[in-house]
Scaffold this motif. Structure first.
Motif, mmCIF file in Angstrom:
data_model
loop_
_atom_site.group_PDB
_atom_site.id
_atom_site.type_symbol
_atom_site.label_atom_id
_atom_site.label_comp_id
_atom_site.label_asym_id
_atom_site.label_seq_id
_atom_site.Cartn_x
_atom_site.Cartn_y
_atom_site.Cartn_z
ATOM 1 N N ARG A 77 -5.264 7.337 -12.254
ATOM 2 C CA ARG A 77 -4.557 6.420 -11.321
ATOM 3 C C ARG A 77 -5.829 5.396 -10.668
ATOM 4 N N ASP A 113 -4.085 7.084 -0.680
ATOM 5 C CA ASP A 113 -3.874 8.588 -1.489
ATOM 6 C C ASP A 113 -4.505 8.649 -2.543
ATOM 7 N N PRO A 181 2.576 -1.415 -7.661
ATOM 8 C CA PRO A 181 3.992 -1.115 -7.480
ATOM 9 C C PRO A 181 4.171 -0.054 -6.541
ATOM 10 N N PHE A 194 4.338 -6.083 -13.807
ATOM 11 C CA PHE A 194 3.622 -5.833 -15.004
ATOM 12 C C PHE A 194 3.443 -7.331 -15.789
ATOM 13 N N SER A 208 3.909 4.048 -17.609
ATOM 14 C CA SER A 208 4.582 5.056 -16.603
ATOM 15 C C SER A 208 4.605 6.420 -17.073
ATOM 16 N N GLY A 214 -0.158 15.253 -12.731
ATOM 17 C CA GLY A 214 -0.435 14.752 -11.404
ATOM 18 C C GLY A 214 0.542 15.150 -10.241
ATOM 19 N N HIS A 217 2.857 12.555 -2.809
ATOM 20 C CA HIS A 217 2.948 13.053 -1.542
ATOM 21 C C HIS A 217 4.568 12.896 -1.159
ATOM 22 N N MET A 323 -4.232 -2.549 -20.857
ATOM 23 C CA MET A 323 -4.266 -2.601 -19.287
ATOM 24 C C MET A 323 -5.711 -2.637 -18.884
HETATM 25 C C1 HEM Z 1 5.012 1.596 -12.689
HETATM 26 C C2 HEM Z 1 4.761 1.705 -11.529
HETATM 27 C C3 HEM Z 1 4.003 2.667 -10.828
HETATM 28 C C4 HEM Z 1 4.259 3.175 -9.685
HETATM 29 C C5 HEM Z 1 5.499 2.720 -8.815
HETATM 30 C C6 HEM Z 1 3.752 4.447 -9.351
HETATM 31 C C7 HEM Z 1 3.525 5.134 -8.019
HETATM 32 C C8 HEM Z 1 2.853 6.171 -7.793
HETATM 33 C C9 HEM Z 1 2.931 7.011 -6.649
HETATM 34 C C10 HEM Z 1 3.902 6.616 -5.567
HETATM 35 C C11 HEM Z 1 2.040 8.045 -6.656
HETATM 36 C C12 HEM Z 1 1.786 9.305 -5.687
HETATM 37 C C13 HEM Z 1 0.806 8.900 -4.851
HETATM 38 C C14 HEM Z 1 0.387 10.117 -4.017
HETATM 39 O O1 HEM Z 1 1.425 10.120 -3.063
HETATM 40 O O2 HEM Z 1 -0.669 10.495 -4.016
HETATM 41 C C15 HEM Z 1 1.252 7.896 -7.992
HETATM 42 C C16 HEM Z 1 0.538 8.663 -8.806
HETATM 43 C C17 HEM Z 1 -0.168 8.654 -9.865
HETATM 44 N N1 HEM Z 1 0.004 7.646 -10.568
HETATM 45 FE FE1 HEM Z 1 1.375 5.869 -10.644
HETATM 46 N N2 HEM Z 1 2.623 4.404 -10.550
HETATM 47 C C18 HEM Z 1 2.920 3.463 -11.390
HETATM 48 C C19 HEM Z 1 2.178 3.301 -12.650
HETATM 49 C C20 HEM Z 1 1.288 4.133 -13.048
HETATM 50 C C21 HEM Z 1 0.424 3.717 -14.034
HETATM 51 C C22 HEM Z 1 0.402 2.519 -14.862
HETATM 52 C C23 HEM Z 1 -0.582 4.747 -14.047
HETATM 53 C C24 HEM Z 1 -1.570 5.067 -15.085
HETATM 54 C C25 HEM Z 1 -1.836 4.359 -16.184
HETATM 55 C C26 HEM Z 1 -0.271 5.695 -12.822
HETATM 56 C C27 HEM Z 1 -1.145 7.065 -13.087
HETATM 57 C C28 HEM Z 1 -0.670 7.943 -11.727
HETATM 58 C C29 HEM Z 1 -1.269 9.344 -11.684
HETATM 59 C C30 HEM Z 1 -1.946 9.909 -12.848
HETATM 60 C C31 HEM Z 1 -0.860 9.540 -10.569
HETATM 61 C C32 HEM Z 1 -1.171 11.032 -9.939
HETATM 62 C C33 HEM Z 1 -2.289 10.918 -9.209
HETATM 63 C C34 HEM Z 1 -2.808 12.263 -8.869
HETATM 64 O O3 HEM Z 1 -2.211 13.256 -8.884
HETATM 65 O O4 HEM Z 1 -4.001 12.130 -7.988
HETATM 66 N N3 HEM Z 1 1.050 5.375 -12.321
HETATM 67 N N4 HEM Z 1 1.942 6.800 -8.708
#
Ligand code: HEM
Length: 345
Positions: A77, A113, A181, A194, A208, A214, A217, A323
């Motif tokens: 992330r 976060d 996003p 994107f 996505s 992971g 919150h 990316m």
């Molecule tokens: C497409 C639109 C995307 C949205 C709206 C989005 C949104 C989010 C949100 C809201 C969280 C939770 C954060 C929290 O509450 O701590 C999250 C976590 C995460 N996102 Fe995304 N994300 C997107 C795309 C991506 C992409 C492209 C990647 C990587 C290639 C990614 C990787 C991750 C990972 C691995 C987590 C978990 C992090 C953790 O557990 O520490 N996300 N994302």
């Protein structure tokens, strides 16, 4: 009594001293960004200058993964949030200068976060790499390698990482909100963002898939549980059993803001293709995830990837390379940076 000019020169001295102390870590504006010519990334970029680079980073990621598996999703992330703001230039790692009114990217609301484990991984790896190959490898490349390592350690594909990124000097919190996003984004909004980074509809669906592991919150999905899109109802696109269990952890009001839920209820630490099957079963966690299944433009690919793990792994490797190239291959961004080189945090 010291004059104001002598106190400002002594504080300048102090700042340069602090900068000198931290220049070899990724929280400082890094030295390897000084050249301004455009660059092509390549897999063997450090073949002569730091041939053991990937082994060095790998020794840190494998250790961290054993001690704290959340380092995996945290680092992937972190890489995403770095690449989407100012390109993949490690600007997310820069700390706000003490006393500065301009906050650095990492202090933006949308980055609050990001877990510490991602930052720690890069900082430990950078320290080790600096001890063996001083002043050669950028923090941005270390972040890209670490993200790939964790994908693989968690069960996902191993893909070669192209290197040669420069570290940026500009890191501003104000650049973050419109480049990252949000959990309630529609497909149109996600696609627009994107596309603006040179990524296509397929990349959106495939990247996505990182939400196959992971956590998120409660605040990121709580409105789906009680008052979805202004109604007084939960999101009809959420499985009732998931709804019930999420409501237990995340009350509408007064819940603990530290509580998180896994993206993938069945295998939260495994990098697999379960994310897509979950969307089909209405088990997506964020509205932005579940929307990939309800939108006719993205649904066919969700169905394909849910059936075919190898296809997902191949597509994910390719999309991560895309990316990971945002903002690093053309000369345009360098011009932009030079224009703003006085705007430091
Ligand atoms: C497409 C639109 C995307 C949205 C709206 C989005 C949104 C989010 C949100 C809201 C969280 C939770 C954060 C929290 O509450 O701590 C999250 C976590 C995460 N996102 Fe995304 N994300 C997107 C795309 C991506 C992409 C492209 C990647 C990587 C290639 C990614 C990787 C991750 C990972 C691995 C987590 C978990 C992090 C953790 O557990 O520490 N996300 N994302």
């Amino acid at each position: 009594m010291p004059s104001s000019s002598s106190s400002s020169s002594s504080s300048n001295f102090l700042l340069s001293f602090l900068f000198a102390l931290t220049a070899s870590n990724c929280a400082a504006k890094n030295v390897s960004s000084s050249s301004s010519s455009p660059r092509q990334l390549s897999v063997d970029y450090y073949a002569k200058t730091c041939p053991q680079l990937e082994l060095l980073v790998g020794s840190i990621t494998s250790q961290q993964f054993k001690e704290a598996p959340v380092s995996g999703p945290a680092t992937i992330r972190l890489f995403f949030h770095d690449c989407f703001v100012e390109g993949c230039d490690a600007s997310i790692l820069i700390s706000t200068t003490p006393g500065s009114k301009v906050l650095a990217e990492k202090d933006a609301e949308d980055n609050q976060d990001l877990r510490a484990e991602g930052f720690q991984t890069v900082s430990k790896a950078k320290a080790l790499v600096e001890s063996r190959c001083p002043g050669v490898v950028s923090c941005a490349d270390i972040l890209a390698i670490a993200a790939r390592d964790y994908v693989h350690l968690a069960g996902g594909p191993y893909y070669p990482v192209k290197k040669g990124r420069r570290d940026g000097k500009i890191s501003m919190a104000s650049r973050v909100p419109y480049n990252i996003p949000r959990a309630n984004f529609t497909i149109d909004q996600q696609l627009k963002l994107f596309n603006s980074k040179g990524l296509a509809l397929q990349d959106l669906v495939v990247l996505s898939g990182a939400h196959t592991f992971g956590f998120a919150h409660c605040k990121q999905f709580v409105s789906r549980l009680y008052t979805f899109r202004g109604t007084n109802q939960p999101d009809p696109d959420m499985d009732p059993r998931l709804l019930k269990s999420l409501r237990m952890s995340c009350p509408q009001l007064g819940g603990n803001s530290d509580i998180v839920a896994p993206f993938d209820v069945t295998t939260p630490f495994l990098f697999d293709h379960a994310y897509y099957g979950n969307l089909e079963a209405k088990l997506g966690l964020l509205a932005s995830d579940q929307a990939l299944f309800s939108d006719p433009r993205t649904k066919p690919l969700v169905l394909q990837l849910g059936k075919d793990k190898q296809k997902f792994f191949q597509a994910f490797s390719a999309a991560m390379e895309k990316m990971g190239s945002i903002g690093v291959e053309t000369g345009t961004r360098q011009g932009e940076k030079r224009r703003e080189s006085n705007m430091q945090t």
